[in-house]
Design a protein around this motif. Structure first.
Motif, PDB file in Angstrom:
ATOM      1  N   ARG A 124      21.351  74.008  67.704  1.00  0.00           N
ATOM      2  CA  ARG A 124      20.676  74.583  66.532  1.00  0.00           C
ATOM      3  C   ARG A 124      19.634  73.619  65.965  1.00  0.00           C
ATOM      4  N   ALA A 125      20.002  72.346  65.878  1.00  0.00           N
ATOM      5  CA  ALA A 125      19.063  71.344  65.352  1.00  0.00           C
ATOM      6  C   ALA A 125      17.845  71.227  66.265  1.00  0.00           C
ATOM      7  N   HIS A 126      18.078  71.243  67.571  1.00  0.00           N
ATOM      8  CA  HIS A 126      16.981  71.161  68.533  1.00  0.00           C
ATOM      9  C   HIS A 126      16.055  72.376  68.391  1.00  0.00           C
ATOM     10  N   ALA A 127      16.645  73.547  68.226  1.00  0.00           N
ATOM     11  CA  ALA A 127      15.850  74.770  68.058  1.00  0.00           C
ATOM     12  C   ALA A 127      15.048  74.707  66.751  1.00  0.00           C
ATOM     13  N   GLN A 128      15.658  74.159  65.701  1.00  0.00           N
ATOM     14  CA  GLN A 128      14.933  74.035  64.429  1.00  0.00           C
ATOM     15  C   GLN A 128      13.742  73.098  64.578  1.00  0.00           C
ATOM     16  N   GLU A 129      13.921  72.016  65.323  1.00  0.00           N
ATOM     17  CA  GLU A 129      12.801  71.097  65.576  1.00  0.00           C
ATOM     18  C   GLU A 129      11.693  71.813  66.339  1.00  0.00           C
ATOM     19  N   GLU A 130      12.069  72.602  67.351  1.00  0.00           N
ATOM     20  CA  GLU A 130      11.075  73.343  68.121  1.00  0.00           C
ATOM     21  C   GLU A 130      10.345  74.362  67.248  1.00  0.00           C
ATOM     22  N   ARG A 131      11.078  75.036  66.334  1.00  0.00           N
ATOM     23  CA  ARG A 131      10.441  75.992  65.431  1.00  0.00           C
ATOM     24  C   ARG A 131       9.454  75.290  64.502  1.00  0.00           C
ATOM     25  N   THR A 132       9.832  74.109  64.017  1.00  0.00           N
ATOM     26  CA  THR A 132       8.941  73.344  63.140  1.00  0.00           C
ATOM     27  C   THR A 132       7.664  72.961  63.880  1.00  0.00           C
ATOM     28  N   ILE A 133       7.814  72.523  65.124  1.00  0.00           N
ATOM     29  CA  ILE A 133       6.645  72.144  65.936  1.00  0.00           C
ATOM     30  C   ILE A 133       5.764  73.373  66.198  1.00  0.00           C
ATOM     31  N   ALA A 134       6.394  74.501  66.528  1.00  0.00           N
ATOM     32  CA  ALA A 134       5.631  75.729  66.796  1.00  0.00           C
ATOM     33  C   ALA A 134       4.907  76.200  65.538  1.00  0.00           C
ATOM     34  N   ASP A 135       5.581  76.119  64.389  1.00  0.00           N
ATOM     35  CA  ASP A 135       4.943  76.521  63.136  1.00  0.00           C
ATOM     36  C   ASP A 135       3.759  75.617  62.807  1.00  0.00           C
ATOM     37  N   ALA A 136       3.904  74.322  63.066  1.00  0.00           N
ATOM     38  CA  ALA A 136       2.799  73.388  62.823  1.00  0.00           C
ATOM     39  C   ALA A 136       1.632  73.704  63.751  1.00  0.00           C
ATOM     40  N   GLY A 137       1.910  74.020  64.997  1.00  0.00           N
ATOM     41  CA  GLY A 137       0.853  74.391  65.941  1.00  0.00           C
ATOM     42  C   GLY A 137       0.148  75.668  65.507  1.00  0.00           C
TER      43      GLY A 137
END
Length: 171
Positions: free
Chosen positions: A70-83
């Motif tokens: 879940r934490a890894h997915a949240q990090e990926e979502r944050t990166i995708a949102d920033a992109g």
């Protein structure tokens, strides 16, 4: 006493001694069975406690792995949102440039045919600019939806792999 009475008494004493020996053997056997049963019960309880402890540890390991996923997915979502946030201003600049280009496509002059062609070219450029704007907005929406779906799918796969024992850790 007669010999018959003595014999009967000896026989009675002999039978009584056999009876007491038999009863003593039964009580010893019963005590041994009870001790063996208690030992077996103790071993079973020990195995049960060890099994429960192992099951708890496995459950904790799986819960921790799911939390890591879940934490890894949240990090990926944050990166995708920033992109996506970085892509929005670039798309806005492109749409603005297309609108400016469409506004400047005109053909000034005195020839009425050239002026009519210039107006037609301006309308066509405006339509293309509008299509580009809508296509860019839709592409941004689709990219966001794709990123979210991919991240959710990856998280689900990681959690499933951990639960089924295919993968021990999160990569």
């Amino acid at each position: 006493m007669t010999s018959w009475a003595v014999r009967s008494l000896v026989l009675l004493v002999l039978l009584a001694s056999y009876w007491f020996v038999y009863q003593h053997g039964r009580s010893v056997e019963s005590a041994e069975c009870a001790a063996a049963s208690a030992k077996q019960d103790s071993g079973s309880r020990l195995a049960e406690v060890i099994g429960e402890r192992g099951a708890r540890q496995e459950e904790q390991r799986r819960a921790q792995a799911q939390e890591e996923a879940r934490a890894h997915a949240q990090e990926e979502r944050t990166i995708a949102d920033a992109g996506a946030a970085d892509a929005d201003p670039a798309g806005q600049r492109m749409r603005s440039d297309a609108a400016n280009l469409a506004a400047t496509v005109s053909c000034p002059g005195t020839d009425t045919a050239a002026i009519a062609r210039g107006k037609a070219a301006t309308r066509a450029a405006m339509v293309l600019s509008d299509l580009l704007t809508r296509a860019d907005e839709r592409a941004g929406e689709l990219a966001k939806a794709y990123d979210r779906a991919r991240i959710a799918g990856d998280q689900c796969e990681r959690e499933y792999d951990v639960l089924t024992g295919r993968r021990q850790g999160i990569n």
